[in-house]
Design a protein around this motif. Structure first.
Motif, PDB file in Angstrom:
ATOM      1  N   GLU A  16       1.030  -1.408   0.269  1.00 46.83           N
ATOM      2  CA  GLU A  16       0.215   0.076  -0.294  1.00 46.83           C
ATOM      3  C   GLU A  16       0.759   1.684  -0.229  1.00 46.83           C
ATOM      4  N   VAL A  18       0.665   6.207   0.423  1.00 47.93           N
ATOM      5  CA  VAL A  18      -0.508   7.078   0.378  1.00 47.93           C
ATOM      6  C   VAL A  18       1.098   8.345   0.296  1.00 47.93           C
ATOM      7  N   LEU A  20       0.612  11.718   1.821  1.00 47.66           N
ATOM      8  CA  LEU A  20       0.718  12.178   3.504  1.00 47.66           C
ATOM      9  C   LEU A  20       0.960  13.520   3.676  1.00 47.66           C
ATOM     10  N   VAL A  29      -4.263  12.526   4.254  1.00 46.47           N
ATOM     11  CA  VAL A  29      -3.894  11.564   2.693  1.00 46.47           C
ATOM     12  C   VAL A  29      -4.966  12.010   1.897  1.00 46.47           C
ATOM     13  N   GLU A  31      -3.917  10.486  -1.251  1.00 45.07           N
ATOM     14  CA  GLU A  31      -3.914   9.204  -2.139  1.00 45.07           C
ATOM     15  C   GLU A  31      -3.912   8.434  -1.963  1.00 45.07           C
ATOM     16  N   ARG A  32      -4.125   7.774  -1.818  1.00 45.60           N
ATOM     17  CA  ARG A  32      -3.664   5.869  -1.589  1.00 45.60           C
ATOM     18  C   ARG A  32      -3.659   5.123  -2.647  1.00 45.60           C
ATOM     19  N   ARG A  34      -3.438   0.516  -3.069  1.00 42.95           N
ATOM     20  CA  ARG A  34      -2.806  -0.611  -3.010  1.00 42.95           C
ATOM     21  C   ARG A  34      -2.908  -1.637  -4.288  1.00 42.95           C
ATOM     22  N   SER A 277      -4.251   1.478   9.143  1.00 36.87           N
ATOM     23  CA  SER A 277      -3.369   2.748   8.548  1.00 36.87           C
ATOM     24  C   SER A 277      -2.274   2.724   9.127  1.00 36.87           C
TER      25      SER A 277
END
Ligand SMILES: [Zn+2]
Length: 287
Positions: A16, A18, A20, A29, A31-32, A34, A277
């Motif tokens: 994953e 991010v 941040l 956040v 963008e994220r 996975r 997270s």
């Protein structure tokens, strides 16, 4: 100036990332993403997938720092060891990833990332010295002092209380020793010991047998007392599936108090607040 960071949590099954924004009360956040790690595809495949993921994020924020959290440590020669993504073991993954991305990247193990994140944004917020306790499929930990991890320069042993031997004639551990804390307190070990004693195969969350749970609480207290006696942390923050057992927070705490070398123990024991997270948030905090 804005403080934007890229954090990557490289797991055995999923990876994953991010983007941040930090500096406020809570991290934002931006963008994220996975992806499947696809470790069966081999070293070059995993390397190129992770490099491409980081490249997508760092294109959006070219000035962002990049941190990667992953299980395992490093040999003196800079080769990965003890990773559950076994194709990385014995390989110069850190150097290869930096080369592939063309940017500096900070690395640390997932337990230290967990502790960093919970101290920065979670249940251990404001603590001077926090110890992150991982009780999952493995048992590990991370030490964070003044917002920084306690081990740097390739040293990754600080916090590894899971392989402290509490009974040399105990169960065999994958590390080659016998009777490590992990062989009693990781989720699969609790299920195995429960099944051996009662003849019942039950998932961890369903185990309500008082004898099994009392044993877990006692070993939890006895083994974490070693950590408290050595470090005297402000906070022990618990993570991983076993940290959901409510018995740890009453009988477990009483067992801890019995075994600590202090008749007025002040350590605060709390459950994590960031859940899944913590890995990516902690990776983003690496410098
Ligand atoms: Zn071990």
């Amino acid at each position: 100036m804005e403080d934007i960071r890229v954090g990557v949590d490289l797991g055995g099954t999923k990876t994953e990332a991010v983007l941040l924004r930090v500096g406020g009360e809570v991290p934002e956040v931006l963008e994220r993403e996975r992806i499947a790690t696809e470790r069966d595809g081999g070293y070059d495949h995993v390397l190129s997938r992770v490099a491409a993921l980081i490249a997508r994020f760092s294109t959006r924020a070219p000035a962002a720092s990049i941190g990667v959290g992953m299980p395992g440590g490093l040999t003196r020669a800079g080769l990965v060891k003890n990773s559950n993504t076994t194709c990385l073991n014995g390989r110069a993954f850190h150097a290869d990833l930096r080369r592939a991305v063309g940017r500096p990247i900070a690395f640390d193990n997932d337990a230290n990332c967990f502790a960093l994140a919970e101290l920065a944004f979670g249940a251990a917020r404001g603590a001077g010295l926090a110890f992150g306790v991982i009780l999952g499929t493995g048992v590990g930990g991370g030490v964070v002092l003044g917002g920084r991890r306690a081990c740097t320069a390739g040293r990754t042993i600080a916090g590894e209380w899971g392989h402290v031997v509490i009974d040399p004639s105990g169960p065999a551990c994958y590390c080659g020793r016998r009777g490590c804390v992990e062989t009693y307190l990781c989720g699969p070990a609790i299920e195995r010991r429960h099944a051996a004693r009662t003849g019942q195969r039950q998932a961890l969350a369903e185990i309500d047998d008082p004898v099994t749970l009392a044993e877990v609480a006692e070993i939890f207290g006895r083994s974490l007392a070693i950590v408290v006696n050595v470090l005297d942390p402000d906070v022990l923050v618990l993570g991983g599936g076993v940290s959901n057992l409510s018995i740890l927070y009453d009988e477990g705490l009483r067992a801890l108090a019995r075994h600590v070398f202090d008749d007025e123990p002040r350590v605060c024991v709390v459950k994590n607040e960031l859940g899944d997270s913590a890995g990516v948030f902690g990776a983003a905090m690496l410098r």
